[in-house]
Each structure stands twice: as structure tokens, then as C-alpha cells.
Design an enzyme around this catalytic site. Sequence first.
Site, PDB file in Angstrom:
ATOM      1  N   ASN A  39     -14.616  38.548 -20.250  1.00  0.00           N
ATOM      2  CA  ASN A  39     -13.540  38.924 -21.162  1.00  0.00           C
ATOM      3  C   ASN A  39     -13.199  40.384 -20.893  1.00  0.00           C
ATOM      4  O   ASN A  39     -14.077  41.236 -20.791  1.00  0.00           O
ATOM      5  CB  ASN A  39     -13.948  38.716 -22.620  1.00  0.00           C
ATOM      6  N   ARG A  40     -11.928  40.667 -20.802  1.00  0.00           N
ATOM      7  CA  ARG A  40     -11.489  42.005 -20.411  1.00  0.00           C
ATOM      8  C   ARG A  40     -11.248  42.944 -21.586  1.00  0.00           C
ATOM      9  O   ARG A  40     -10.767  44.059 -21.411  1.00  0.00           O
ATOM     10  CB  ARG A  40     -10.222  41.882 -19.555  1.00  0.00           C
TER      11      ARG A  40
END
Length: 168
Positions: A39-40
Site C-alpha cells: 500500500n502506497r
Amino acid sequence: MHCIGFPPSIDSSCRILILGSMPGVRSLEEQQYYAHPQNRFWPLMARLLSEREAPAAYEERLRMLLRRHIALWDSIGACERDGSLDSAIKKEQGNDFTALLRDYPRIHTICFNGAKSAQAFRRYNRALLSRTDLSFHALPSTSPANARWRMDMLAEAWGKVITPHEAS
């Protein structure tokens, strides 16, 4: 699987509220917002807030946001879901934003991390949408499932709302 979200990460100085939909499997297991390593969200926040990188320790990540007056929570408080995809969410229950905004009146900007977050918020909080003291921003999801949005594209979209100046 029955999923119950986390309490908000918030303090009385917060002006921006970022809302996810419901934590994914990895986040629920670790009891941390955006715990999946792909997840960024955390690298994006560090970039937008002019940090060298996101802190490794979760508590430091939360403090990085709180220092910049940014709160985290989710539009959905509980649901049924197998896996982590938003499309698998069923029997959702919204969180109480009327109470949250009453308790934290400095919040003026609400950002939705993905379409499901915005959709769920609208479904359960119609009265809040007409408030002129709040601005709402539907932003592209930082989830690894949203692979078509590269980091530079996410930074451009999110950077219109989350800036070092706005969040200071």
C-alpha cells in the site's frame, strides 16, 4: 469474516481527515492503518509532507500525520468481508462523523482514500455533505489493487489537497 475498524488517529489540532473504507486483512491482523507493505499510503504521505521517507515504526507514522494536523479514520466502522477488496464489503455500518466533527471542530477538509470510502461516507452522512465549512475530496486509492495509478500520479492528485503548507 466480521471486520471491526480502528478508532480514529486524531487530536484536537487536526484540520484534515483522511478516510479509508475499512482496513484490509493485513491491517486488521497488525492493528495498523495501511499495514500492507505494497500500500502506497505511508510513502505517499511522507512525499507530500516533504519527509525523507515514512518512519518505520507505526506510532511514528501516526505522529508524522498528527504533527501536520492530519487525522485518519474509515468511513465504515464494521462490515462482513472475505479478503481485503472493497468490492467484497457487505453489511457495512458507517462510522459516526456527526459526533467526530462535533468533538473535533477544527476539521475542515475530508479526503477519501478511494471510491468506496467516498461512497460509504455519502450513504451514511448525507446531512454533513451540505455543510459549507467542510470541503470533500475523492482521491484515488493508495491500495495495491489500484495499480494503474503510479506513485507520481497519486502524488499529483493527492498533492492538490495534502501539501506541506496546508498541513502545517
